[in-house]
Enzyme design. Structure first.
Site, mmCIF file in Angstrom:
data_model
loop_
_atom_site.group_PDB
_atom_site.id
_atom_site.type_symbol
_atom_site.label_atom_id
_atom_site.label_comp_id
_atom_site.label_asym_id
_atom_site.label_seq_id
_atom_site.Cartn_x
_atom_site.Cartn_y
_atom_site.Cartn_z
ATOM 1 N N LYS A 1 -60.966 -39.421 -55.970
ATOM 2 C CA LYS A 1 -61.934 -38.395 -55.575
ATOM 3 C C LYS A 1 -61.588 -37.120 -56.320
ATOM 4 O O LYS A 1 -60.437 -36.658 -56.249
ATOM 5 C CB LYS A 1 -61.836 -38.150 -54.070
ATOM 6 N N ASP B 1 -65.039 -40.150 -58.435
ATOM 7 C CA ASP B 1 -66.119 -39.797 -57.510
ATOM 8 C C ASP B 1 -66.125 -38.295 -57.298
ATOM 9 O O ASP B 1 -65.179 -37.732 -56.748
ATOM 10 C CB ASP B 1 -65.908 -40.530 -56.174
ATOM 11 N N GLU C 1 -68.922 -41.689 -60.159
ATOM 12 C CA GLU C 1 -69.862 -41.762 -59.046
ATOM 13 C C GLU C 1 -70.413 -40.372 -58.722
ATOM 14 O O GLU C 1 -69.623 -39.415 -58.646
ATOM 15 C CB GLU C 1 -69.027 -42.240 -57.849
ATOM 16 N N ASP D 1 -74.185 -43.029 -55.630
ATOM 17 C CA ASP D 1 -73.777 -43.335 -54.253
ATOM 18 C C ASP D 1 -74.727 -42.596 -53.301
ATOM 19 O O ASP D 1 -75.896 -42.944 -53.227
ATOM 20 C CB ASP D 1 -72.304 -42.936 -54.069
ATOM 21 N N LYS E 1 -73.080 -48.818 -49.238
ATOM 22 C CA LYS E 1 -72.285 -48.700 -48.007
ATOM 23 C C LYS E 1 -73.084 -49.306 -46.864
ATOM 24 O O LYS E 1 -74.029 -48.690 -46.372
ATOM 25 C CB LYS E 1 -71.992 -47.227 -47.726
HETATM 26 MG MG MG Z 1 -68.895 -41.935 -53.284
#
Ligand code: MG
Length: 331
Positions: free
Chosen positions: A130, A157, A186, A208, A230
């Site tokens: 991240k 991400d 992402e 995403d 997700k």
């Molecule tokens: Mg993500």
């Protein structure tokens, strides 16, 4: 009548979670749902107010008033999968291929040589980081990691937390050779078709949460190659239809939620890996290290990047789910 019970929980992050969330405890709820035919299933609801979700109680109050949020719809969909597997006395992971997971790093500064060594020896090949908080440091760190560990691929991400010029600055030092080790980035920037087309010239992209801004039925000409799915947040069949129509790849991930959510995500990942082996990339379901382990975590048997099993039927955890004090939705 369909009946609901819930049980709130807290998860304690072991480190800050990327550019979006700090290290304060995260709140969600497990749901127990009983259908009129007496089927009973379990699932998680784990909102991310940092990403624009309503707080947990808003979802619960809406359900009490007979309205379903998107997250609650997914909770019910997943609980139904659990209920049907329990009824058939089978585990949701039974008969499915084991899908490899990436190693999730929520805070780049916490990566050590010892961790890398452990990842390599236990079979991980992909590290997801991240980023978006301190771009110069992060960019340098990623480059160093890529160059020193040729066995490793990277997923980044940004959670759409930077603008185009900052993303460009992040990517500038990457050589062609470095880019071969970058599987995708992402949600680099907030959705904007022209800017994403430009961003795609700098790195392979995945979409995403920003996918919520697209009309999945009509959208054409994607600048991204990968969709992050997700199951706790999105209509799975609708997203997979979109992926197939545009010939994209998909990655199933958890919502960084409760272990019950982790196993639900892993079961969806296995289902689609079996169905569409060439479409599905390695998953991101094994996110247990994000939080301090709880009793549920300890029941998940994982070996390196693979989730092996959880005792019980459906998503498992039968004994723990049986012990919980459930609050009826309607008192
Ligand atoms: Mg993500």
């Amino acid at each position: 009548m369909i009946q609901f019970w819930f049980s709130k929980y807290e998860l304690q992050p072991l480190m800050g979670i990327g550019a979006v969330a700090g290290s304060k405890p995260r709140v969600g709820a497990l749901f127990k749902i009983q259908w009129p035919n007496k089927l009973i299933g379990y699932a998680d609801l784990h909102p991310w107010p940092e990403l624009g979700d309503h707080e947990l109680d808003v979802h619960i109050d809406a359900l009490r008033a007979g309205k379903l949020s998107q997250l609650m719809e997914q909770t019910i969909w997943l609980a139904r999968r659990d209920a049907e597997a329990r009824e058939a006395r089978t585990h949701l992971l039974t008969g499915l291929p084991k899908v490899k997971n990436h190693f999730l790093l929520n805070d780049y500064s916490k990566l050590s040589d010892a961790m890398l060594k452990e990842m390599k020896s236990s079979g991980y090949t992909i590290l997801k980081v991240k980023v978006g908080k301190m771009i110069d440091e992060e960019s340098q760190f990623i480059l160093k990691t890529i160059r020193q560990n040729t066995w490793l691929s990277i997923r980044l991400d940004f959670n759409a937390k930077v603008d185009f010029s900052r993303f460009e600055r992040f990517m500038t030092p990457f050589t062609k050779q470095d880019l071969t080790k970058l599987e995708f980035v992402e949600d680099p920037i907030p959705w904007n078709p022209e800017q994403w087309t430009e961003a795609a010239k700098l790195a392979p992209l995945a979409i995403d949460n920003e996918i919520d801004k697209l009309d999945l039925e009509t959208f054409k000409e994607p600048s991204f190659k990968v969709v992050v799915l997700k199951p706790a947040r999105q209509d799975v069949e609708k997203v997979m239809k979109f992926v197939s129509r545009l010939n994209l790849k998909a990655v199933v991930t958890s919502s960084l939620d409760h272990p019950v959510g982790v196993i639900h995500a892993a079961a969806v990942a296995g289902h689609y890996k079996k169905l569409l082996p060439n479409t599905m990339l390695d998953s991101g379901c094994l996110s247990l290290r994000t939080y301090k382990p709880n009793e549920f975590t300890s029941r998940i048997q994982a070996v390196g990047p693979f989730i092996q099993s959880v005792p019980g039927f459906g998503v498992g955890f039968d004994e723990l789910l049986g012990k919980i004090e459930w609050t009826p939705l309607k008192k």
